[in-house]
Design an enzyme around this catalytic site. Structure first.
Site, short mmCIF file in Angstrom:
data_model
loop_
_atom_site.label_atom_id
_atom_site.label_comp_id
_atom_site.label_asym_id
_atom_site.label_seq_id
_atom_site.Cartn_x
_atom_site.Cartn_y
_atom_site.Cartn_z
N TYR A 1 0.81 -1.21 0.00
CA TYR A 1 0.00 0.00 0.00
C TYR A 1 0.85 1.27 0.00
O TYR A 1 0.37 2.35 0.32
CB TYR A 1 -0.93 0.03 1.22
CG TYR A 1 -1.92 -1.12 1.32
CD1 TYR A 1 -2.17 -1.96 0.25
CD2 TYR A 1 -2.63 -1.35 2.49
CE1 TYR A 1 -3.07 -3.00 0.35
CE2 TYR A 1 -3.54 -2.38 2.60
CZ TYR A 1 -3.76 -3.22 1.53
OH TYR A 1 -4.66 -4.24 1.64
N LYS B 1 3.87 -14.88 2.84
CA LYS B 1 3.73 -15.81 1.72
C LYS B 1 5.13 -15.96 1.12
O LYS B 1 5.36 -15.76 -0.07
CB LYS B 1 2.72 -15.24 0.71
CG LYS B 1 2.30 -16.20 -0.39
CD LYS B 1 1.42 -17.35 0.09
CE LYS B 1 1.08 -18.26 -1.09
NZ LYS B 1 0.32 -19.46 -0.69
N ASP C 1 -2.61 -18.02 3.31
CA ASP C 1 -3.79 -18.83 2.98
C ASP C 1 -4.12 -19.79 4.12
O ASP C 1 -5.27 -19.93 4.54
CB ASP C 1 -3.62 -19.55 1.64
CG ASP C 1 -2.23 -20.09 1.40
OD1 ASP C 1 -1.34 -19.92 2.28
OD2 ASP C 1 -2.00 -20.69 0.33
N ASP D 1 -4.37 -6.29 6.87
CA ASP D 1 -5.67 -5.67 6.54
C ASP D 1 -6.72 -6.76 6.35
O ASP D 1 -7.81 -6.72 6.93
CB ASP D 1 -5.47 -4.86 5.24
CG ASP D 1 -6.69 -4.09 4.83
OD1 ASP D 1 -7.54 -3.81 5.69
OD2 ASP D 1 -6.79 -3.75 3.63
N ASP E 1 -9.99 -8.09 9.05
CA ASP E 1 -11.42 -8.13 8.73
C ASP E 1 -11.99 -9.52 8.97
O ASP E 1 -13.11 -9.67 9.48
CB ASP E 1 -11.67 -7.72 7.27
CG ASP E 1 -11.81 -6.21 7.12
OD1 ASP E 1 -11.29 -5.47 7.97
OD2 ASP E 1 -12.44 -5.76 6.13
#
Ligand code: NAI
Ligand code: MG
Length: 341
Positions: free
Chosen positions: A132, A179, A212, A236, A240
């Site tokens: 970001y 990852k 994942d 992020d 959520d």
């Protein structure tokens, strides 16, 4: 005396902040409060800037900011929200985004059947770099030959300091989520910083999961997690997911911190909810739990625990707004919380 700057903002922001201010007043925690109620979308439209230099210096003179929410559908999104949120994050170098997630009643969990699965963890999200950071661009835009690149920026300094913060908040374990098997350059850097950070904090257990697998395990074994540390984008997404497991954004608090200076920006995870603004049904719990985080950060543990307990008590008694399956208004929920304080 510690002082707090309060930015009510837009939409349901002022509605939930009003509730938090009443609760703070009732607790009589000895905090002085400076309300910047002129920082909102109208001012951004009028003056092209919602947060002035004078506002920033008032904020600098305080110990922390409590922010309701900013954003309005009729005001250009990225410019305005960036103007307020990103300027605060960058001005005060609030690199650590701390998002605790605790299931306060199993009635709120989508996992309540058949087994009861409690959740009490925190997501520590790197808040200033990663995917970001805004570095990148498009080549041959809007053509079939278009190429779009967003750089994933990871620095040794940025990664090491967020890992250290994660260890400083852990009760038993820190789980690194990345990852590294697929995102090789940044993955290597995170893994190397992770090994060094683990050596600096030998008393805390460590675990590593790919993003994942982490998403799956948050759903299947939520009670195993303590602190999860991740980059800006993975943090992020996981926060959520975790918030949804604990009852949704109506109960999700958040803090953006600079652990070196001690300064923090505290805000509910939710936005200004224009679809319900003005209807008096906004859930004030996320803002109250955020206020508890804020005053705990300033050393007022007893008052913070009182807010947490009053919110948990209201949930257990079913004294909640419609988003949590109740029928009470923001005012009625606030009254219930004040009564149990
Ligand atoms: P949102 O979080 O405002 O709303 C999403 C959904 O959740 C809506 O259906 C809303 O009614 C519901 N909701 C949110 N908070 C609630 C509460 N306290 N009680 C009951 N229901 C609640 O996200 P959305 O709609 O994507 O964004 C709306 C505006 O807020 C936009 O302008 C956006 O830029 C801004 N925003 C600001 C944030 C901030 O100030 N930190 C964070 C997220 C969005
Ligand atoms: Mg988000």
């Amino acid at each position: 005396m510690d002082s707090i700057t309060v930015i009510p903002g837009d939409g349901i922001g002022p509605e939930v902040v009003e509730c938090a201010l009443e609760v703070l007043d009732a607790l009589d925690a000895g905090l002085s409060i400076d309300v910047l109620d002129h920082v909102h979308a109208d001012r951004y439209r009028r003056e092209g800037q919602a947060l002035s230099e004078a506002d920033l210096s008032r904020i600098s003179a305080s110990s922390a900011v409590l922010l309701g929410a900013v954003g309005r559908p009729d005001v250009e999104e990225t410019g305005y929200v960036r103007d307020v949120l990103l300027r605060l994050r960058i001005s005060f170098d609030l690199y650590a985004n701390y998002r605790p997630v605790r299931l306060m009643h199993d009635r709120l969990s989508p996992l309540r059947d058949p087994a009861r699965r409690m959740l009490d963890c925190a997501i520590v999200r790197e808040n200033t770099e990663g995917l970001y950071s805004g570095i990148g661009g498009n080549l041959r835009a809007s053509s079939p030959q278009e190429v779009a690149i967003d750089a994933d920026v990871n620095t040794w300094h940025g990664v090491s300091r967020i890992l250290d913060f994660a260890f400083s908040t852990a009760r038993r374990e820190v789980c690194l989520v990345d990852k590294a098997n697929a995102v090789r350059a940044g993955g290597r850097l995170w893994q190397e910083c992770w090994r060094h950070a683990a050596e600096r904090h030998p008393g805390t257990a460590t675990r590593h999961l790919y993003i994942d697998a982490a998403a799956m395990k948050l759903v299947t074994e939520p009670d195993r997690f303590d602190v999860i540390v991740a980059s800006n984008s993975y943090g992020d997404i996981l926060s959520d997911l975790a918030a949804a497991l604990a009852g949704g954004i109506g109960v999700a608090p958040s803090a953006s911190l600079n652990p070196q200076t001690g300064f923090g920006l505290f805000e509910p995870v939710h936005g200004s909810a224009p679809d319900i603004a003005g209807k008096g049904v906004a859930n004030p719990f996320a803002c109250l739990l955020t206020t508890a985080l804020l005053i705990r950060h300033l050393g007022h543990e007893a008052e913070a625990a009182a807010i947490d307990a009053a919110v948990a008590g209201s949930i257990a008694a079913g004294r909640v707004t419609p988003d949590l399956g109740g029928s009470l208004s923001t005012r009625q929920v606030t009254q219930a919380v004040l009564a149990s304080l």
